[in-house]
Design a protein around this motif. Sequence first.
Motif, PDB file in Angstrom:
ATOM      1  N   ALA A 140      36.084  61.281  65.260  1.00  8.21           N
ATOM      2  CA  ALA A 140      37.040  60.768  66.241  1.00  8.21           C
ATOM      3  C   ALA A 140      36.300  60.031  67.342  1.00  8.21           C
ATOM      4  CB  ALA A 140      37.868  61.905  66.840  1.00  8.21           C
ATOM      5  N   LYS A 141      36.961  59.042  67.905  1.00  5.67           N
ATOM      6  CA  LYS A 141      36.400  58.343  69.044  1.00  5.67           C
ATOM      7  C   LYS A 141      36.401  59.280  70.252  1.00  5.67           C
ATOM      8  CE  LYS A 141      37.776  53.707  67.570  1.00  5.67           C
ATOM      9  NZ  LYS A 141      38.544  52.492  67.932  1.00  5.67           N
ATOM     10  N   PHE A 142      35.321  59.207  70.994  1.00  7.04           N
ATOM     11  CA  PHE A 142      35.120  60.216  72.017  1.00  7.04           C
ATOM     12  C   PHE A 142      34.261  59.600  73.120  1.00  7.04           C
ATOM     13  CE2 PHE A 142      32.513  63.640  73.785  1.00  7.04           C
ATOM     14  CZ  PHE A 142      33.444  64.628  74.034  1.00  7.04           C
ATOM     15  N   GLY A 195      37.194  62.959  80.042  1.00  8.10           N
ATOM     16  CA  GLY A 195      37.188  61.795  79.180  1.00  8.10           C
ATOM     17  C   GLY A 195      38.381  61.783  78.256  1.00  8.10           C
ATOM     18  N   TYR A 196      38.288  61.008  77.205  1.00 12.91           N
ATOM     19  CA  TYR A 196      39.367  60.885  76.226  1.00 12.91           C
ATOM     20  C   TYR A 196      38.800  61.057  74.823  1.00 12.91           C
ATOM     21  CZ  TYR A 196      43.039  59.340  79.407  1.00 12.91           C
ATOM     22  OH  TYR A 196      43.992  59.288  80.389  1.00 12.91           O
ATOM     23  N   ILE A 197      39.641  61.604  73.945  1.00  9.07           N
ATOM     24  CA  ILE A 197      39.272  61.774  72.549  1.00  9.07           C
ATOM     25  C   ILE A 197      40.440  61.311  71.686  1.00  9.07           C
ATOM     26  CG2 ILE A 197      40.085  64.177  72.501  1.00  9.07           C
ATOM     27  CD1 ILE A 197      37.862  64.725  70.453  1.00  9.07           C
ATOM     28  N   GLN A 198      40.095  60.694  70.580  1.00  7.14           N
ATOM     29  CA  GLN A 198      41.111  60.208  69.644  1.00  7.14           C
ATOM     30  C   GLN A 198      41.474  61.339  68.671  1.00  7.14           C
ATOM     31  OE1 GLN A 198      39.713  57.446  66.746  1.00  7.14           O
ATOM     32  NE2 GLN A 198      41.702  56.430  66.536  1.00  7.14           N
ATOM     33  N   ILE A 199      42.752  61.613  68.550  1.00  9.32           N
ATOM     34  CA  ILE A 199      43.229  62.657  67.639  1.00  9.32           C
ATOM     35  C   ILE A 199      44.016  61.971  66.521  1.00  9.32           C
ATOM     36  CG2 ILE A 199      44.666  64.702  67.380  1.00  9.32           C
ATOM     37  CD1 ILE A 199      44.104  65.397  70.237  1.00  9.32           C
ATOM     38  N   GLU A 200      43.469  62.067  65.333  1.00 11.33           N
ATOM     39  CA  GLU A 200      44.171  61.504  64.177  1.00 11.33           C
ATOM     40  C   GLU A 200      44.842  62.589  63.352  1.00 11.33           C
ATOM     41  OE1 GLU A 200      41.401  59.215  61.968  1.00 11.33           O
ATOM     42  OE2 GLU A 200      41.316  57.585  63.431  1.00 11.33           O
ATOM     43  N   SER A 246      45.374  67.160  63.496  1.00 11.97           N
ATOM     44  CA  SER A 246      46.034  68.147  64.342  1.00 11.97           C
ATOM     45  C   SER A 246      45.180  68.454  65.567  1.00 11.97           C
ATOM     46  CB  SER A 246      46.295  69.431  63.552  1.00 11.97           C
ATOM     47  OG  SER A 246      45.059  70.054  63.215  1.00 11.97           O
ATOM     48  N   ASP A 247      45.845  68.974  66.595  1.00 14.67           N
ATOM     49  CA  ASP A 247      45.136  69.360  67.802  1.00 14.67           C
ATOM     50  C   ASP A 247      44.185  70.515  67.546  1.00 14.67           C
ATOM     51  OD1 ASP A 247      46.729  67.455  68.892  1.00 14.67           O
ATOM     52  OD2 ASP A 247      48.140  68.848  69.825  1.00 14.67           O
ATOM     53  N   VAL A 248      44.565  71.430  66.679  1.00  8.68           N
ATOM     54  CA  VAL A 248      43.739  72.602  66.383  1.00  8.68           C
ATOM     55  C   VAL A 248      42.403  72.189  65.761  1.00  8.68           C
ATOM     56  CG1 VAL A 248      43.591  74.749  65.078  1.00  8.68           C
ATOM     57  CG2 VAL A 248      45.771  74.063  66.111  1.00  8.68           C
ATOM     58  N   LEU A 249      42.462  71.256  64.794  1.00  5.60           N
ATOM     59  CA  LEU A 249      41.222  70.787  64.164  1.00  5.60           C
ATOM     60  C   LEU A 249      40.326  70.069  65.177  1.00  5.60           C
ATOM     61  CD1 LEU A 249      42.563  69.471  60.713  1.00  5.60           C
ATOM     62  CD2 LEU A 249      41.345  71.613  61.192  1.00  5.60           C
ATOM     63  N   THR A 250      40.947  69.311  66.060  1.00  9.21           N
ATOM     64  CA  THR A 250      40.164  68.608  67.082  1.00  9.21           C
ATOM     65  C   THR A 250      39.484  69.584  68.030  1.00  9.21           C
ATOM     66  OG1 THR A 250      41.692  66.727  66.978  1.00  9.21           O
ATOM     67  CG2 THR A 250      40.265  66.887  68.909  1.00  9.21           C
ATOM     68  N   GLU A 251      40.224  70.623  68.455  1.00 14.34           N
ATOM     69  CA  GLU A 251      39.625  71.627  69.326  1.00 14.34           C
ATOM     70  C   GLU A 251      38.509  72.385  68.622  1.00 14.34           C
ATOM     71  OE1 GLU A 251      42.799  74.098  70.578  1.00 14.34           O
ATOM     72  OE2 GLU A 251      43.474  72.722  72.171  1.00 14.34           O
ATOM     73  N   SER A 252      38.682  72.654  67.347  1.00 15.53           N
ATOM     74  CA  SER A 252      37.636  73.329  66.584  1.00 15.53           C
ATOM     75  C   SER A 252      36.386  72.462  66.501  1.00 15.53           C
ATOM     76  CB  SER A 252      38.147  73.670  65.185  1.00 15.53           C
ATOM     77  OG  SER A 252      37.119  74.242  64.402  1.00 15.53           O
ATOM     78  N   GLU A 253      36.597  71.182  66.288  1.00 13.39           N
ATOM     79  CA  GLU A 253      35.455  70.273  66.211  1.00 13.39           C
ATOM     80  C   GLU A 253      34.739  70.192  67.561  1.00 13.39           C
ATOM     81  OE1 GLU A 253      34.407  65.841  64.441  1.00 13.39           O
ATOM     82  OE2 GLU A 253      36.491  66.459  64.726  1.00 13.39           O
ATOM     83  N   LEU A 254      35.496  70.196  68.652  1.00 17.31           N
ATOM     84  CA  LEU A 254      34.884  70.188  69.972  1.00 17.31           C
ATOM     85  C   LEU A 254      34.110  71.472  70.241  1.00 17.31           C
ATOM     86  CD1 LEU A 254      37.713  68.561  72.138  1.00 17.31           C
ATOM     87  CD2 LEU A 254      35.545  67.527  71.442  1.00 17.31           C
ATOM     88  N   THR A 255      34.590  72.569  69.735  1.00 10.40           N
ATOM     89  CA  THR A 255      33.878  73.838  69.881  1.00 10.40           C
ATOM     90  C   THR A 255      32.543  73.788  69.159  1.00 10.40           C
ATOM     91  OG1 THR A 255      35.974  75.039  70.053  1.00 10.40           O
ATOM     92  CG2 THR A 255      34.013  76.322  69.497  1.00 10.40           C
ATOM     93  N   GLN A 256      32.537  73.199  67.960  1.00 13.03           N
ATOM     94  CA  GLN A 256      31.283  73.049  67.227  1.00 13.03           C
ATOM     95  C   GLN A 256      30.316  72.139  67.977  1.00 13.03           C
ATOM     96  OE1 GLN A 256      30.430  74.768  64.532  1.00 13.03           O
ATOM     97  NE2 GLN A 256      32.413  75.808  64.577  1.00 13.03           N
TER      98      GLN A 256
END
Length: 227
Positions: free
Chosen positions: A116-118, A156-161, A163-173
């Motif tokens: 995702a764009k970040f 900042g901003y992040i692109q979510i393509e 689900s929100d849950v997957l994006t939050e999980s990726e940010l946690t990693q």
Amino acid sequence: MFELNLIKDKAKARQRRRVIFLSIVSILLLAGLLAIFVGSLFWRETIKLKQANDEVNQISLKLGAMKADLDVREPAARKRRNALIEAWTEDVLVRQDRPFFNPILVDLVDHHPSTAKFWYNSIQLTTNNGGRALETSDDTAAAEALMGTRGLEANGYIQIEGSDVLTESELTQVARQMDGMVKLVGEPKFTLDVSHEIVPGGDAEASRYVPFTMRAAQTQFSGREQP
């Protein structure tokens, strides 16, 4: 005949006296000229020797004045040099003992979601020792305590393509990969603000851009992350 010989002898005697007189006068004249020449040479050497002695005396006076001035300036210069060396050494020691924020900046640049764009719009680093006195004599602990409470807040901003849950999980990693940040301010926490999502062109099927906040805080005294 006898008288003639007598006259001749007298003439020869006068001639001999003249020759002797002229020889003596010539010798005296040459001796005088030689004495004048030798005297002039001696006088010239005497003048040169006097000038050399005067020059030596002047140089000695200058050297004495310079030595006296050096005796005054050298202690101050040595003291200033030693102070500069101590200041430089202290600066090096402080830089070695005090933690840098460079690892945080490196982590912010190197670690980001791969799908995702970040990007970050703002990053703020804060330090505060809270006016606490150092309670330890250990040099390393004392240097670390100078940092006090360290905090980080980024937006900042992040692109979510997906689900929100997957994006939050990726940010946690991503947060767990930031080793330098974990050491200095603790593990960061990402928070998505889905209520302010932006949909380019108003198309619900298109990618969404959601603002996020990343916070981290850690006190050097406890070594634990603060709420």
